[in-house]
Motif scaffolding. Structure first.
Motif, PDB file in Angstrom:
ATOM      1  N   LEU A   1      -4.356  21.622 -10.933  1.00  0.00           N
ATOM      2  CA  LEU A   1      -5.534  21.364 -11.224  1.00  0.00           C
ATOM      3  C   LEU A   1      -6.366  21.015  -9.894  1.00  0.00           C
ATOM      4  O   LEU A   1      -5.874  20.750  -8.705  1.00  0.00           O
ATOM      5  N   TYR A   2      -7.725  21.438  -9.965  1.00  0.00           N
ATOM      6  CA  TYR A   2      -8.467  21.298  -8.770  1.00  0.00           C
ATOM      7  C   TYR A   2      -9.770  20.310  -9.377  1.00  0.00           C
ATOM      8  O   TYR A   2     -10.254  20.566 -10.394  1.00  0.00           O
ATOM      9  N   GLY A   3     -10.716  19.769  -8.324  1.00  0.00           N
ATOM     10  CA  GLY A   3     -11.863  19.164  -8.458  1.00  0.00           C
ATOM     11  C   GLY A   3     -11.599  17.953  -9.450  1.00  0.00           C
ATOM     12  O   GLY A   3     -10.934  17.123  -9.494  1.00  0.00           O
ATOM     13  N   ALA A   4     -12.881  17.728 -10.366  1.00  0.00           N
ATOM     14  CA  ALA A   4     -13.050  16.952 -11.352  1.00  0.00           C
ATOM     15  C   ALA A   4     -11.763  16.710 -12.214  1.00  0.00           C
ATOM     16  O   ALA A   4     -11.274  15.725 -12.724  1.00  0.00           O
ATOM     17  N   ALA A   5     -11.253  17.949 -12.592  1.00  0.00           N
ATOM     18  CA  ALA A   5      -9.911  17.788 -13.499  1.00  0.00           C
ATOM     19  C   ALA A   5      -8.734  17.174 -13.025  1.00  0.00           C
ATOM     20  O   ALA A   5      -8.023  16.258 -13.552  1.00  0.00           O
TER      21      ALA A   5
ATOM     22  N   SER B   1      -7.230  13.731 -14.020  1.00  0.00           N
ATOM     23  CA  SER B   1      -5.660  13.638 -14.420  1.00  0.00           C
ATOM     24  C   SER B   1      -5.156  12.571 -13.518  1.00  0.00           C
ATOM     25  O   SER B   1      -4.187  11.715 -13.977  1.00  0.00           O
ATOM     26  N   ILE B   2      -5.407  12.334 -12.230  1.00  0.00           N
ATOM     27  CA  ILE B   2      -4.707  11.336 -11.500  1.00  0.00           C
ATOM     28  C   ILE B   2      -5.006  10.112 -11.935  1.00  0.00           C
ATOM     29  O   ILE B   2      -4.341   9.100 -11.993  1.00  0.00           O
ATOM     30  N   LYS B   3      -6.348   9.724 -12.420  1.00  0.00           N
ATOM     31  CA  LYS B   3      -6.878   8.641 -12.801  1.00  0.00           C
ATOM     32  C   LYS B   3      -6.215   8.118 -13.995  1.00  0.00           C
ATOM     33  O   LYS B   3      -5.769   7.011 -14.211  1.00  0.00           O
ATOM     34  N   LYS B   4      -5.842   9.185 -14.616  1.00  0.00           N
ATOM     35  CA  LYS B   4      -5.337   8.855 -16.129  1.00  0.00           C
ATOM     36  C   LYS B   4      -3.845   8.566 -15.838  1.00  0.00           C
ATOM     37  O   LYS B   4      -3.253   7.600 -16.527  1.00  0.00           O
ATOM     38  N   CYS B   5      -3.199   9.183 -14.761  1.00  0.00           N
ATOM     39  CA  CYS B   5      -1.838   8.894 -14.526  1.00  0.00           C
ATOM     40  C   CYS B   5      -1.524   7.590 -13.927  1.00  0.00           C
ATOM     41  O   CYS B   5      -0.703   6.829 -14.259  1.00  0.00           O
ATOM     42  N   LEU B   6      -2.456   7.344 -13.135  1.00  0.00           N
ATOM     43  CA  LEU B   6      -2.367   5.865 -12.362  1.00  0.00           C
ATOM     44  C   LEU B   6      -2.740   4.679 -13.468  1.00  0.00           C
ATOM     45  O   LEU B   6      -2.438   3.461 -13.136  1.00  0.00           O
ATOM     46  N   GLY B   7      -3.529   5.063 -14.580  1.00  0.00           N
ATOM     47  CA  GLY B   7      -4.063   3.971 -15.368  1.00  0.00           C
ATOM     48  C   GLY B   7      -5.461   3.805 -15.360  1.00  0.00           C
ATOM     49  O   GLY B   7      -5.906   3.194 -14.133  1.00  0.00           O
ATOM     50  N   ALA B   8      -6.118   4.156 -16.336  1.00  0.00           N
ATOM     51  CA  ALA B   8      -7.553   4.062 -16.412  1.00  0.00           C
ATOM     52  C   ALA B   8      -7.950   2.581 -16.294  1.00  0.00           C
ATOM     53  O   ALA B   8      -8.895   2.339 -15.584  1.00  0.00           O
TER      54      ALA B   8
ATOM     55  N   PRO C   1       0.817  -1.257  -0.088  1.00  0.00           N
ATOM     56  CA  PRO C   1       0.033   0.042  -0.192  1.00  0.00           C
ATOM     57  C   PRO C   1       0.814   1.263  -0.045  1.00  0.00           C
ATOM     58  O   PRO C   1       0.511   2.273  -0.560  1.00  0.00           O
ATOM     59  N   SER C   2       1.937   1.426   0.641  1.00  0.00           N
ATOM     60  CA  SER C   2       2.676   2.533   0.631  1.00  0.00           C
ATOM     61  C   SER C   2       3.358   2.675  -0.751  1.00  0.00           C
ATOM     62  O   SER C   2       3.517   3.863  -1.081  1.00  0.00           O
ATOM     63  N   LEU C   3       3.499   1.800  -1.392  1.00  0.00           N
ATOM     64  CA  LEU C   3       3.927   1.988  -3.027  1.00  0.00           C
ATOM     65  C   LEU C   3       2.885   2.721  -3.886  1.00  0.00           C
ATOM     66  O   LEU C   3       2.975   3.560  -4.494  1.00  0.00           O
ATOM     67  N   ALA C   4       1.799   2.280  -3.207  1.00  0.00           N
ATOM     68  CA  ALA C   4       0.776   2.697  -3.944  1.00  0.00           C
ATOM     69  C   ALA C   4       0.242   4.193  -3.544  1.00  0.00           C
ATOM     70  O   ALA C   4      -0.062   4.994  -4.514  1.00  0.00           O
ATOM     71  N   PHE C   5       0.571   4.514  -2.525  1.00  0.00           N
ATOM     72  CA  PHE C   5       0.303   5.895  -2.165  1.00  0.00           C
ATOM     73  C   PHE C   5       1.593   6.748  -2.612  1.00  0.00           C
ATOM     74  O   PHE C   5       1.285   8.046  -2.948  1.00  0.00           O
ATOM     75  N   ALA C   6       2.800   6.227  -2.985  1.00  0.00           N
ATOM     76  CA  ALA C   6       3.918   7.013  -3.513  1.00  0.00           C
ATOM     77  C   ALA C   6       3.344   7.354  -4.981  1.00  0.00           C
ATOM     78  O   ALA C   6       3.653   8.270  -5.467  1.00  0.00           O
ATOM     79  N   ASP C   7       2.862   6.429  -5.656  1.00  0.00           N
ATOM     80  CA  ASP C   7       2.218   6.435  -6.998  1.00  0.00           C
ATOM     81  C   ASP C   7       1.314   7.639  -7.069  1.00  0.00           C
ATOM     82  O   ASP C   7       1.471   8.586  -8.017  1.00  0.00           O
TER      83      ASP C   7
ATOM     84  N   LYS D   1       1.891  15.789 -10.662  1.00  0.00           N
ATOM     85  CA  LYS D   1       1.871  15.952 -11.973  1.00  0.00           C
ATOM     86  C   LYS D   1       0.456  16.692 -12.728  1.00  0.00           C
ATOM     87  O   LYS D   1       0.399  17.071 -13.827  1.00  0.00           O
ATOM     88  N   ALA D   2      -0.462  16.771 -11.689  1.00  0.00           N
ATOM     89  CA  ALA D   2      -1.760  17.289 -12.197  1.00  0.00           C
ATOM     90  C   ALA D   2      -1.778  18.688 -12.100  1.00  0.00           C
ATOM     91  O   ALA D   2      -2.136  19.568 -11.102  1.00  0.00           O
ATOM     92  N   VAL D   3      -1.160  19.125 -13.336  1.00  0.00           N
ATOM     93  CA  VAL D   3      -1.077  20.734 -13.567  1.00  0.00           C
ATOM     94  C   VAL D   3      -1.838  21.013 -14.900  1.00  0.00           C
ATOM     95  O   VAL D   3      -1.640  20.199 -15.889  1.00  0.00           O
TER      96      VAL D   3
END
Length: 88
Positions: free
Chosen positions: A39-43, A47-54, A17-23, A30-32
Protein backbone atom coordinates in the motif's frame (compact mmCIF):
# COMPACT_ATOMS: atom_id res chain seq x y z
CA UNK A 1 23.33 2.90 44.11
CA UNK A 2 22.38 6.26 42.64
CA UNK A 3 24.74 5.76 39.69
CA UNK A 4 23.25 2.35 39.02
CA UNK A 5 19.72 3.77 38.90
CA UNK A 6 20.83 6.52 36.53
CA UNK A 7 22.60 4.01 34.30
CA UNK A 8 19.52 1.78 34.15
CA UNK A 9 17.24 4.69 33.34
CA UNK A 10 19.54 5.80 30.53
CA UNK A 11 19.68 2.27 29.15
CA UNK A 12 15.87 1.98 29.22
CA UNK A 13 15.47 5.32 27.50
CA UNK A 14 17.37 3.92 24.52
CA UNK A 15 15.58 0.55 24.37
CA UNK A 16 11.96 1.71 24.56
CA UNK A 17 12.04 3.81 21.35
CA UNK A 18 13.77 0.99 19.49
CA UNK A 19 10.92 -1.34 20.46
CA UNK A 20 8.45 1.17 19.05
CA UNK A 21 10.37 1.33 15.78
CA UNK A 22 10.40 -2.47 15.60
CA UNK A 23 6.60 -2.48 15.89
CA UNK A 24 6.35 0.21 13.22
CA UNK A 25 8.54 -1.82 10.85
CA UNK A 26 6.43 -4.92 11.44
CA UNK A 27 3.26 -2.97 10.72
CA UNK A 28 4.77 -1.49 7.55
CA UNK A 29 5.52 -5.01 6.36
CA UNK A 30 1.87 -5.97 6.93
CA UNK A 31 0.56 -2.96 4.95
CA UNK A 32 -0.43 -4.84 1.80
CA UNK A 33 -3.57 -4.89 -0.32
CA UNK A 34 -5.88 -7.87 -0.80
CA UNK A 35 -3.90 -8.74 -3.94
CA UNK A 36 -0.65 -8.78 -1.96
CA UNK A 37 0.72 -5.53 -3.36
CA UNK A 38 2.20 -2.93 -0.99
CA UNK A 39 0.00 0.00 0.00
CA UNK A 40 1.01 3.62 -0.53
CA UNK A 41 -0.04 7.03 0.77
CA UNK A 42 -3.08 7.42 2.98
CA UNK A 43 -4.03 3.75 2.73
CA UNK A 44 -0.61 2.73 4.06
CA UNK A 45 -0.82 5.30 6.88
CA UNK A 46 -4.27 4.05 7.87
CA UNK A 47 -3.12 0.44 7.83
CA UNK A 48 -0.10 1.21 10.02
CA UNK A 49 -2.21 3.24 12.43
CA UNK A 50 -4.70 0.38 12.73
CA UNK A 51 -1.89 -2.12 13.25
CA UNK A 52 -0.24 -0.06 15.99
CA UNK A 53 -3.58 0.48 17.71
CA UNK A 54 -5.89 3.37 16.98
CA UNK A 55 -6.56 4.22 20.62
CA UNK A 56 -3.63 5.43 22.70
CA UNK A 57 -2.88 3.50 25.88
CA UNK A 58 -4.27 6.24 28.13
CA UNK A 59 -7.59 6.20 26.24
CA UNK A 60 -7.95 2.41 26.26
CA UNK A 61 -10.69 2.35 28.87
CA UNK A 62 -12.38 5.33 27.28
CA UNK A 63 -12.52 3.50 23.96
CA UNK A 64 -14.10 0.47 25.67
CA UNK A 65 -16.92 2.59 27.16
CA UNK A 66 -19.63 1.47 24.74
CA UNK A 67 -23.19 0.27 25.24
CA UNK A 68 -24.57 -3.16 24.34
CA UNK A 69 -25.75 -1.62 21.07
CA UNK A 70 -22.21 -0.55 20.20
CA UNK A 71 -22.84 3.15 20.76
CA UNK A 72 -20.50 5.27 22.91
CA UNK A 73 -21.55 5.93 26.50
CA UNK A 74 -21.94 9.44 27.89
CA UNK A 75 -22.16 11.07 31.33
CA UNK A 76 -22.38 8.96 34.46
CA UNK A 77 -22.54 5.68 32.55
CA UNK A 78 -19.28 6.49 30.78
CA UNK A 79 -17.60 7.52 34.05
CA UNK A 80 -18.71 4.31 35.75
CA UNK A 81 -17.50 2.19 32.85
CA UNK A 82 -14.08 3.87 32.83
CA UNK A 83 -13.76 3.56 36.61
CA UNK A 84 -14.60 -0.16 36.42
CA UNK A 85 -12.11 -0.69 33.57
CA UNK A 86 -9.26 1.09 35.37
CA UNK A 87 -9.95 -0.76 38.60
CA UNK A 88 -9.90 -4.18 36.96
Amino acid sequence: MKKMIIALSIALSFTIPSLAFADQAACEAKAVSKEGKPLYGAAKDASIKKCLGAAPADKGCEAKAISKDGKPLYGAAKAASIKKCEGA
